[in-house]
Scaffold this motif. Structure first.
Motif, mmCIF file in Angstrom:
data_model
loop_
_atom_site.group_PDB
_atom_site.id
_atom_site.type_symbol
_atom_site.label_atom_id
_atom_site.label_comp_id
_atom_site.label_asym_id
_atom_site.label_seq_id
_atom_site.Cartn_x
_atom_site.Cartn_y
_atom_site.Cartn_z
ATOM 1 N N ASP A 1 83.569 61.702 58.709
ATOM 2 C CA ASP A 1 82.982 60.675 59.004
ATOM 3 C C ASP A 1 81.880 60.405 57.724
ATOM 4 O OD1 ASP A 1 82.115 58.508 60.622
ATOM 5 O OD2 ASP A 1 80.615 59.597 61.347
ATOM 6 N N GLY A 2 82.340 60.476 56.517
ATOM 7 C CA GLY A 2 81.489 60.014 55.379
ATOM 8 C C GLY A 2 80.221 61.078 55.075
ATOM 9 N N SER A 3 80.162 62.217 55.856
ATOM 10 C CA SER A 3 79.348 63.002 55.724
ATOM 11 C C SER A 3 79.686 64.116 54.670
ATOM 12 C CB SER A 3 78.874 63.600 57.052
ATOM 13 O OG SER A 3 78.076 64.824 56.798
ATOM 14 N N PRO A 4 78.642 64.322 53.604
ATOM 15 C CA PRO A 4 78.906 65.124 52.569
ATOM 16 C C PRO A 4 78.663 66.661 53.031
ATOM 17 C CG PRO A 4 76.827 64.054 52.025
ATOM 18 C CD PRO A 4 77.559 63.296 53.314
ATOM 19 N N TRP A 5 78.081 66.993 54.059
ATOM 20 C CA TRP A 5 77.757 68.287 54.580
ATOM 21 C C TRP A 5 78.827 68.660 55.457
ATOM 22 C CZ3 TRP A 5 73.875 71.605 54.032
ATOM 23 C CH2 TRP A 5 72.615 71.133 53.685
ATOM 24 N N LEU A 6 79.698 67.681 56.277
ATOM 25 C CA LEU A 6 80.722 67.955 57.039
ATOM 26 C C LEU A 6 81.956 68.257 56.104
ATOM 27 C CD1 LEU A 6 80.773 65.539 59.909
ATOM 28 C CD2 LEU A 6 80.569 68.003 59.854
ATOM 29 N N LEU A 7 82.264 67.637 55.091
ATOM 30 C CA LEU A 7 82.963 67.731 53.800
ATOM 31 C C LEU A 7 82.864 69.313 53.187
ATOM 32 C CD1 LEU A 7 85.409 66.813 52.193
ATOM 33 C CD2 LEU A 7 84.007 65.951 50.584
ATOM 34 N N LEU A 8 81.336 69.338 53.081
ATOM 35 C CA LEU A 8 81.400 70.872 52.327
ATOM 36 C C LEU A 8 81.886 71.932 53.242
ATOM 37 C CD1 LEU A 8 80.112 72.229 50.050
ATOM 38 C CD2 LEU A 8 77.889 72.332 51.238
ATOM 39 N N ALA A 9 81.360 71.653 54.894
ATOM 40 C CA ALA A 9 81.800 72.851 55.381
ATOM 41 C C ALA A 9 83.508 72.855 55.674
ATOM 42 C CB ALA A 9 81.148 72.456 56.740
ATOM 43 N N GLY A 10 84.184 71.645 55.825
ATOM 44 C CA GLY A 10 85.556 71.647 55.688
ATOM 45 C C GLY A 10 86.117 72.254 54.585
ATOM 46 N N GLY B 1 81.866 59.533 46.723
ATOM 47 C CA GLY B 1 80.924 59.046 45.724
ATOM 48 C C GLY B 1 79.800 59.866 45.594
ATOM 49 N N VAL B 2 79.980 61.445 45.678
ATOM 50 C CA VAL B 2 78.933 62.470 45.570
ATOM 51 C C VAL B 2 79.261 63.276 44.486
ATOM 52 C CG1 VAL B 2 78.265 62.267 48.042
ATOM 53 C CG2 VAL B 2 80.153 63.723 47.198
ATOM 54 N N SER B 3 78.312 64.180 44.095
ATOM 55 C CA SER B 3 78.686 65.174 43.006
ATOM 56 C C SER B 3 79.733 66.202 43.336
ATOM 57 C CB SER B 3 77.272 66.118 42.736
ATOM 58 O OG SER B 3 77.810 67.038 41.845
ATOM 59 N N ILE B 4 80.345 66.469 42.556
ATOM 60 C CA ILE B 4 81.697 67.461 42.751
ATOM 61 C C ILE B 4 81.243 69.099 42.653
ATOM 62 C CG2 ILE B 4 83.427 65.867 41.899
ATOM 63 C CD1 ILE B 4 83.698 68.083 39.296
ATOM 64 N N MET B 5 79.949 69.053 42.199
ATOM 65 C CA MET B 5 79.659 70.566 41.966
ATOM 66 C C MET B 5 79.175 71.277 43.118
ATOM 67 S SD MET B 5 79.712 71.402 38.970
ATOM 68 C CE MET B 5 78.884 73.130 38.905
ATOM 69 N N PRO B 6 78.639 70.987 44.286
ATOM 70 C CA PRO B 6 78.772 71.791 45.418
ATOM 71 C C PRO B 6 79.910 72.135 46.080
ATOM 72 C CG PRO B 6 77.865 69.614 45.901
ATOM 73 C CD PRO B 6 77.892 69.552 44.523
ATOM 74 N N TYR B 7 80.846 71.193 45.729
ATOM 75 C CA TYR B 7 82.340 71.551 46.569
ATOM 76 C C TYR B 7 83.105 72.774 45.486
ATOM 77 C CZ TYR B 7 80.694 67.568 48.957
ATOM 78 O OH TYR B 7 80.137 66.734 49.785
ATOM 79 N N VAL B 8 82.864 72.435 44.322
ATOM 80 C CA VAL B 8 83.642 73.416 43.404
ATOM 81 C C VAL B 8 82.855 74.809 43.637
ATOM 82 C CG1 VAL B 8 83.821 74.109 40.631
ATOM 83 C CG2 VAL B 8 83.927 71.689 41.647
ATOM 84 N N VAL B 9 81.603 74.907 43.798
ATOM 85 C CA VAL B 9 81.164 76.241 43.884
ATOM 86 C C VAL B 9 81.385 76.787 45.249
ATOM 87 C CG1 VAL B 9 78.926 77.471 44.319
ATOM 88 C CG2 VAL B 9 78.922 75.642 42.483
ATOM 89 N N ALA B 10 81.483 75.776 46.401
ATOM 90 C CA ALA B 10 82.227 76.193 47.888
ATOM 91 C C ALA B 10 83.680 76.883 47.666
ATOM 92 C CB ALA B 10 82.089 74.971 48.695
ATOM 93 N N TRP C 1 72.982 72.797 44.312
ATOM 94 C CA TRP C 1 73.657 71.591 43.617
ATOM 95 C C TRP C 1 73.443 70.687 44.586
ATOM 96 C CZ3 TRP C 1 75.134 76.671 43.159
ATOM 97 C CH2 TRP C 1 75.367 77.388 41.846
ATOM 98 N N PRO C 2 72.604 69.682 44.530
ATOM 99 C CA PRO C 2 72.332 68.584 45.467
ATOM 100 C C PRO C 2 73.702 67.669 45.433
ATOM 101 C CG PRO C 2 70.600 68.674 44.162
ATOM 102 C CD PRO C 2 71.454 69.647 43.612
ATOM 103 N N PHE C 3 74.029 66.922 46.446
ATOM 104 C CA PHE C 3 75.063 66.132 46.491
ATOM 105 C C PHE C 3 74.756 64.855 45.695
ATOM 106 C CE2 PHE C 3 75.247 68.092 50.912
ATOM 107 C CZ PHE C 3 76.248 68.880 50.831
#
Length: 589
Positions: A481-490, A523-532, A587-589
């Motif tokens: 649902d467009g949430s960077p937090w939910l994407l990170l958790a997923g 449309g957010v930074s890739i860094m938090p997801y790479v670290v995840a 690493w902020p979104f």
């Protein structure tokens, strides 16, 4: 989606299924997938071979040489000798074990660290009067936790950083950038193991305890000096192809003939040691020329310079997996005789020759002295240790090997040179100074891991170039649902589940293009997801097959699958919570 995208997704599904459900090597599965995609025209030769020129892959290879130099000089043994000691309690013992292991694993690949510690811990636990199962699983978990502190901690961190440098050069990470999250994750994880985890550990019998009494799995007979077997060969005497047992060694005049060949001639009063079932004793009693041994002490309890008793943990790469010991000609290939097999903390009963080997089985072997050195680096065994053997001695160049590693860390941390350059220089220094021979350097490189990493890049390139990564990422965005937090958790949950079933390197490399595509579409930074991806790929606590160190302690500790779920399940949730809270803060979104 295009036809190429559908083909790529189909190949990925088959790859993960084969890795999770079969014993085919991960490297072979991934190389096969790359060949299929290249043949179908989904990727071109440059994309198929891109992984073999990636800086992350070569950094991992040179780090293997540095680790080999530490191992060859006895560098880790030095720490074991002065750190373990004689603690007053079990909690103190675990503290003395886990803290240095987690610290060392931040700079060394954790597999050789655990391999060096296991024999020492087995002997140490006996001296303390505590089950080895109280220490071995925490040992593996602490090494995994320590690996999250720096990019050097695991090959996965280096490989993901290599992907990042290749596609987003401006976002390259420093050696200790992930420590902002890695140190809290490691600290929380180790505290959990010390405070709560030890209460969840089951009391399991180790393989060492099972193998303590040789009389339980051997039968000893003597050659009648007046009987018909004198001066006949083992083959001629009919002792070569017995049904439920086989001849292991001959004790003769204070010496021992180990791993007996069919042409060995029998002499009067020879003491023959057979491995097998108690029912086999009846068969031996009926053979003319043999009589029960009346000597009090078991031959296997005696110390002979020509003979070694060795415990070996079977690897999932062993060519004998699924085969019966007798049919596979184990003794012929390795020059060692199987005396007993331990599985799940219990000796496997029945006809020894009919036992089908499984990954993590612990074998008690009778072998000649060169066996340990010859097969110490064999891919067929996760671990080889001499029964009641002391830790490998500390050598005079241990300090030099550690100094070279420290120099590599400092050069990379201070930005004097790239991590690849520093690792390359350190590997060269290790060989030139004699800390590691060229042969040991070659043996120290885990070619299966390197091939897995290289082939994973080809599969990742197919996901990206075919549009499959973007399509899968777009489909996944519908659920967050467009949430960077939910994407990170997923992302974290997806990679953590994959790494429990397949190799962590493959899970990280294959999901990397999907994860970065999802972040870019959002449309957010890739860094938090790479670290995840880095942290989730290291969260291998749920199963023994999730990480090699888990499989290494599985047999010697006598663990069951439910032990990993009981102790590793809460640890997975705890480390996930800490990582998911801290990653967006650093690493902020």
């Amino acid at each position: 989606m295009s036809v190429d995208a559908w083909l790529t997704i189909a190949v990925v599904v088959v790859v993960f299924t084969l890795m999770a459900m079969t014993r085919i090597g991960t490297d072979m599965i991934l190389l096969g997938a790359v060949i299929v995609l290249l043949t179908l025209g989904v990727i071109d030769p440059d994309q198929a071979l891109a992984g073999f020129s990636n800086s992350g892959l070569f950094t991992v290879a040179f780090m293997y040489v540095l680790v080999a130099s530490i191992r060859e000089t006895g560098g880790i043994d030095l720490i074991i000798r002065y750190v373990l000691g004689r603690p007053a309690s079990e909690a103190g013992a675990q503290c003395r074990l886990l803290l240095p292991v987690a610290s060392i694993s931040g700079f060394l690949n954790n597999t050789p660290v655990v391999a060096t510690y296991i024999p020492a811990v087995l002997g140490w636990s006996r001296r303390l009067g505590l089950p080895a199962s109280r220490f071995l699983m925490p040992l593996s978990f602490a090494s995994i936790l320590g690996g999250t502190v720096s990019l050097l901690g695991t090959s996965t961190n280096l490989v993901v950083n290599g992907l990042l440098i290749e596609r987003y050069p401006s976002l390259a990470m420093g050696l200790f950038d992930i420590a902002w999250v890695g140190v809290p994750v490691a600290v929380v994880g180790v505290v959990y193991l010390l405070v709560a985890g030890r209460h969840l550990l089951a009391q399991r019998g180790s393989a060492t305890q099972v193998f303590e009494n040789p009389r339980e799995f051997t039968i000893e007979m003597e050659v009648d000096p007046e009987g018909p077997m004198v001066d006949r060969t083992v083959e001629e005497a009919g002792l070569r192809h017995l049904q439920e047992l086989f001849l292991v060694e001959i004790e003769r005049g204070g010496n021992v003939v180990s791993v007996v060949g069919p042409g060995e001639k029998l002499k009067g009063n020879d003491r023959l040691v057979f491995a097998g079932t108690s029912a086999g004793a009846v068969e031996l009693q009926q053979i003319r020329g043999l009589m029960p041994s009346h000597q009090g002490e078991s031959s296997l309890e005696k110390d002979f310079k020509e003979r070694r008793l060795v415990e070996a943990v079977v690897s999932d790469q062993c060519q004998f997996i699924g085969q019966r010991i007798r049919e596979g000609h184990f003794r012929t290939l390795y020059g060692a005789a199987v005396l007993a097999v331990c599985r799940g903390g219990e000796r496997v009963a029945g006809n020894l020759g009919q036992i089908r080997l499984q990954p993590a089985d612990v074998l008690l072997l009778e072998a000649r002295p060169p066996f340990i050195e010859r097969h110490r680096q064999s891919r067929d065994f996760l671990l080889i240790s001499q029964v009641n053997g002391s830790a490998r001695p500390n050598h005079e160049k241990a300090w030099l090997a550690w100094s070279i590693l420290l120099g590599v860390v400092m050069l990379a941390t201070l930005g004097v040179m790239s991590m690849l350059n520093a690792a390359m220089l350190g590997a060269a220094a290790s060989v030139l100074t004699g800390c590691c021979s060229v042969g040991a350097a070659k043996r120290g490189m885990d070619t299966r891991v390197l091939l897995t990493i290289a082939a994973s890049f080809g599969l990742g390139a197919a996901l990206e170039s075919s549009g499959a990564a973007v399509s899968m990422a777009t489909a996944g965005l519908a659920y967050v649902d467009g949430s960077p937090w939910l994407l990170l958790a997923g992302v974290y949950v997806m990679v953590a589940l994959l790494t429990s079933l397949v190799t962590n390197n493959a899970a990280a490399v294959i999901t990397f293009p999907i994860v970065t595509a999802a972040a870019e579409n959002l449309g957010v930074s890739i860094m938090p997801y790479v670290v995840a991806v880095m942290f989730a790929a290291s969260a291998s606590f749920l199963t023994p097959i999730g990480y090699q160190t888990n499989l290494m302690v599985y047999g010697p500790g006598g663990y069951h699958l439910k032990d990993y779920l009981r102790v590793g399940g809460p640890l997975n949730l705890l480390t996930a919570a800490v990582a998911l809270v801290l990653i967006p803060m650093v690493w902020p979104f």
